[in-house]
Write a protein that holds these residues in place. Structure first.
Motif, PDB file in Angstrom:
ATOM      1  N   THR A 111      29.597  73.462  69.140  1.00 14.41           N
ATOM      2  CA  THR A 111      30.593  74.462  68.584  1.00 14.41           C
ATOM      3  C   THR A 111      31.447  75.097  69.556  1.00 14.41           C
ATOM      4  OG1 THR A 111      28.486  74.792  67.322  1.00 14.41           O
ATOM      5  CG2 THR A 111      30.072  76.972  67.653  1.00 14.41           C
ATOM      6  N   GLY A 112      32.530  75.696  69.131  1.00 14.62           N
ATOM      7  CA  GLY A 112      33.721  76.206  69.923  1.00 14.62           C
ATOM      8  C   GLY A 112      34.739  75.230  70.483  1.00 14.62           C
ATOM      9  N   THR A 113      34.458  74.144  70.105  1.00 14.26           N
ATOM     10  CA  THR A 113      35.380  73.030  70.653  1.00 14.26           C
ATOM     11  C   THR A 113      36.769  73.226  69.713  1.00 14.26           C
ATOM     12  OG1 THR A 113      33.898  71.592  71.149  1.00 14.26           O
ATOM     13  CG2 THR A 113      35.977  70.571  70.923  1.00 14.26           C
ATOM     14  N   ILE A 114      37.878  73.131  70.274  1.00 13.02           N
ATOM     15  CA  ILE A 114      39.063  73.251  69.412  1.00 13.02           C
ATOM     16  C   ILE A 114      40.013  71.992  69.510  1.00 13.02           C
ATOM     17  CG2 ILE A 114      41.220  74.630  69.518  1.00 13.02           C
ATOM     18  CD1 ILE A 114      39.262  76.643  69.240  1.00 13.02           C
ATOM     19  N   VAL A 115      40.534  71.602  68.341  1.00 16.32           N
ATOM     20  CA  VAL A 115      41.226  70.429  68.242  1.00 16.32           C
ATOM     21  C   VAL A 115      42.653  70.734  67.825  1.00 16.32           C
ATOM     22  CG1 VAL A 115      39.368  69.060  67.537  1.00 16.32           C
ATOM     23  CG2 VAL A 115      40.534  70.233  65.822  1.00 16.32           C
ATOM     24  N   SER A 116      43.738  70.062  68.125  1.00 19.13           N
ATOM     25  CA  SER A 116      45.217  70.256  67.964  1.00 19.13           C
ATOM     26  C   SER A 116      45.459  69.487  66.717  1.00 19.13           C
ATOM     27  CB  SER A 116      45.784  69.802  68.973  1.00 19.13           C
ATOM     28  OG  SER A 116      45.409  70.784  70.166  1.00 19.13           O
ATOM     29  N   LEU A 117      46.098  70.028  65.630  1.00 24.30           N
ATOM     30  CA  LEU A 117      46.777  69.483  64.636  1.00 24.30           C
ATOM     31  C   LEU A 117      48.412  69.414  64.925  1.00 24.30           C
ATOM     32  CD1 LEU A 117      44.049  71.102  63.307  1.00 24.30           C
ATOM     33  CD2 LEU A 117      45.784  70.836  61.298  1.00 24.30           C
ATOM     34  N   ARG A 118      48.871  68.046  64.716  1.00 21.13           N
ATOM     35  CA  ARG A 118      50.193  67.899  65.225  1.00 21.13           C
ATOM     36  C   ARG A 118      51.112  67.808  63.851  1.00 21.13           C
ATOM     37  NH1 ARG A 118      50.246  68.507  70.419  1.00 21.13           N
ATOM     38  NH2 ARG A 118      48.484  67.513  71.189  1.00 21.13           N
ATOM     39  N   ASP A 119      52.603  68.034  64.275  1.00 20.16           N
ATOM     40  CA  ASP A 119      53.470  68.207  63.350  1.00 20.16           C
ATOM     41  C   ASP A 119      53.751  66.771  62.693  1.00 20.16           C
ATOM     42  OD1 ASP A 119      54.406  70.754  63.236  1.00 20.16           O
ATOM     43  OD2 ASP A 119      55.751  70.439  64.934  1.00 20.16           O
ATOM     44  N   LYS A 120      53.444  65.842  63.256  1.00 15.40           N
ATOM     45  CA  LYS A 120      53.687  64.376  62.753  1.00 15.40           C
ATOM     46  C   LYS A 120      52.696  63.679  63.300  1.00 15.40           C
ATOM     47  CE  LYS A 120      58.786  64.627  63.006  1.00 15.40           C
ATOM     48  NZ  LYS A 120      59.625  64.337  63.917  1.00 15.40           N
ATOM     49  N   PRO A 121      52.199  62.372  62.636  1.00 15.05           N
ATOM     50  CA  PRO A 121      51.074  61.595  63.096  1.00 15.05           C
ATOM     51  C   PRO A 121      51.353  60.769  64.422  1.00 15.05           C
ATOM     52  CG  PRO A 121      52.258  60.395  61.449  1.00 15.05           C
ATOM     53  CD  PRO A 121      52.996  61.965  61.262  1.00 15.05           C
ATOM     54  N   ASN A 122      51.207  61.511  65.458  1.00 11.41           N
ATOM     55  CA  ASN A 122      51.500  60.997  66.596  1.00 11.41           C
ATOM     56  C   ASN A 122      50.843  61.986  67.697  1.00 11.41           C
ATOM     57  OD1 ASN A 122      52.805  60.747  69.245  1.00 11.41           O
ATOM     58  ND2 ASN A 122      54.185  59.444  68.292  1.00 11.41           N
ATOM     59  N   GLU A 123      50.094  61.464  68.558  1.00  8.35           N
ATOM     60  CA  GLU A 123      49.330  62.405  69.664  1.00  8.35           C
ATOM     61  C   GLU A 123      50.513  63.392  70.267  1.00  8.35           C
ATOM     62  OE1 GLU A 123      45.944  60.943  72.041  1.00  8.35           O
ATOM     63  OE2 GLU A 123      45.629  59.761  70.444  1.00  8.35           O
ATOM     64  N   LYS A 124      51.698  62.753  70.684  1.00 10.17           N
ATOM     65  CA  LYS A 124      52.954  63.472  71.511  1.00 10.17           C
ATOM     66  C   LYS A 124      53.541  64.283  70.893  1.00 10.17           C
ATOM     67  CE  LYS A 124      52.890  59.849  74.837  1.00 10.17           C
ATOM     68  NZ  LYS A 124      53.342  58.907  75.626  1.00 10.17           N
ATOM     69  N   LEU A 127      52.748  70.673  68.661  1.00  4.59           N
ATOM     70  CA  LEU A 127      51.625  71.193  68.140  1.00  4.59           C
ATOM     71  C   LEU A 127      51.803  72.173  66.865  1.00  4.59           C
ATOM     72  CD1 LEU A 127      48.720  72.040  68.971  1.00  4.59           C
ATOM     73  CD2 LEU A 127      49.310  74.008  69.814  1.00  4.59           C
ATOM     74  N   ALA A 128      51.158  71.771  65.957  1.00  2.00           N
ATOM     75  CA  ALA A 128      51.317  72.468  64.391  1.00  2.00           C
ATOM     76  C   ALA A 128      50.201  73.610  64.320  1.00  2.00           C
ATOM     77  CB  ALA A 128      51.125  71.344  63.119  1.00  2.00           C
ATOM     78  N   HIS A 154      47.949  77.036  56.937  1.00  2.00           N
ATOM     79  CA  HIS A 154      48.230  76.032  58.073  1.00  2.00           C
ATOM     80  C   HIS A 154      47.796  74.523  57.728  1.00  2.00           C
ATOM     81  CE1 HIS A 154      48.510  79.263  60.864  1.00  2.00           C
ATOM     82  NE2 HIS A 154      47.275  79.767  60.286  1.00  2.00           N
ATOM     83  N   GLN A 155      48.950  73.629  58.387  1.00  2.00           N
ATOM     84  CA  GLN A 155      48.603  72.268  57.901  1.00  2.00           C
ATOM     85  C   GLN A 155      49.337  71.402  59.138  1.00  2.00           C
ATOM     86  OE1 GLN A 155      50.927  71.767  54.439  1.00  2.00           O
ATOM     87  NE2 GLN A 155      52.401  70.814  55.555  1.00  2.00           N
ATOM     88  N   GLY A 156      48.778  70.200  59.107  1.00  2.00           N
ATOM     89  CA  GLY A 156      49.257  69.280  60.383  1.00  2.00           C
ATOM     90  C   GLY A 156      48.382  68.003  60.063  1.00  2.00           C
ATOM     91  N   TRP A 157      48.887  67.099  61.032  1.00  2.00           N
ATOM     92  CA  TRP A 157      48.278  65.772  61.235  1.00  2.00           C
ATOM     93  C   TRP A 157      47.206  65.672  62.244  1.00  2.00           C
ATOM     94  CZ3 TRP A 157      49.697  61.900  58.103  1.00  2.00           C
ATOM     95  CH2 TRP A 157      50.591  62.048  57.497  1.00  2.00           C
ATOM     96  N   LEU A 158      46.120  65.133  61.961  1.00  2.00           N
ATOM     97  CA  LEU A 158      44.748  64.938  62.818  1.00  2.00           C
ATOM     98  C   LEU A 158      44.307  63.369  62.650  1.00  2.00           C
ATOM     99  CD1 LEU A 158      42.921  66.882  64.529  1.00  2.00           C
ATOM    100  CD2 LEU A 158      41.510  67.168  62.301  1.00  2.00           C
TER     101      LEU A 158
END
Length: 173
Positions: A111-124, A127-128, A154-158
């Motif tokens: 609990t408390g962990t944050i994940v990043s959603l991206r603008d495109k399907p790519n780790e680089k 950040l969305a 909000h939306q993004g790629w994960l």
């Protein structure tokens, strides 16, 4: 008479958990004509989960969150045996389930962990948005190892492997 007896044995085996869903079904397609296993979501914010496939069976627990993803692992007539993200299993009447695809973000993490959603399907990619684990998201599409998800505005790629509610390499359009 044999058909009734065979049905009773099948139901008893499924309810007792002695038969795996694949063996109980004898195929990867259930009586509904749909694949087993598959992910669906709860249609209502009050869903009784029973110990067996009828209203004669006791309610084991009640889900109180519409849209929650569950996995159908077996079918018997109009009843679906489901598994939740914590591994608990029970029976739900089919009309309380929806084909709408949702997922939980990494419910197995701390609990408390944050994940990043991206603008495109790519780790680089840029950040969305950021989201906490356990957040329920709607799945818009999945391709290869990425899914486009949304929650509120909000939306993004994960990465798909961070979602409970999607199979590895599953494609969703």
């Amino acid at each position: 008479m044999r058909l009734i007896l065979a049905k009773c044995v099948l139901v008893a085996g499924i309810c007792a958990g002695t038969l795996s869903p694949a063996v109980a079904q004898g195929t990867s397609v259930g009586p509904s004509g749909l694949k087993i296993p598959r992910f669906v979501s709860l249609k209502s914010d009050r869903v009784n989960v029973r110990g067996g496939p009828s209203t004669d069976h006791k309610v084991k627990w009640i889900f109180r969150r519409a849209g929650l993803p569950v996995e159908i692992i077996a079918e018997f007539e109009n009843w679906r045996r489901i598994r939740d993200s914590e591994g608990e299993e029970g029976w739900v009447y089919h009309s309380l389930l929806s084909g709408r695809r949702t997922a939980l973000i990494s419910p197995w993490q701390r609990t408390g962990t944050i994940v990043s959603l991206r603008d495109k399907p790519n780790e680089k990619a840029d950040l969305a948005a950021q989201a906490q684990i356990g957040l329920q998201v709607d799945i818009k599409t999945c391709e290869k190892s990425w899914c486009e998800v949304s929650a509120k505005r909000h939306q993004g790629w994960l990465k798909a492997n961070l979602l409970w509610g999607v199979y590895p390499n599953e494609e969703i359009n």
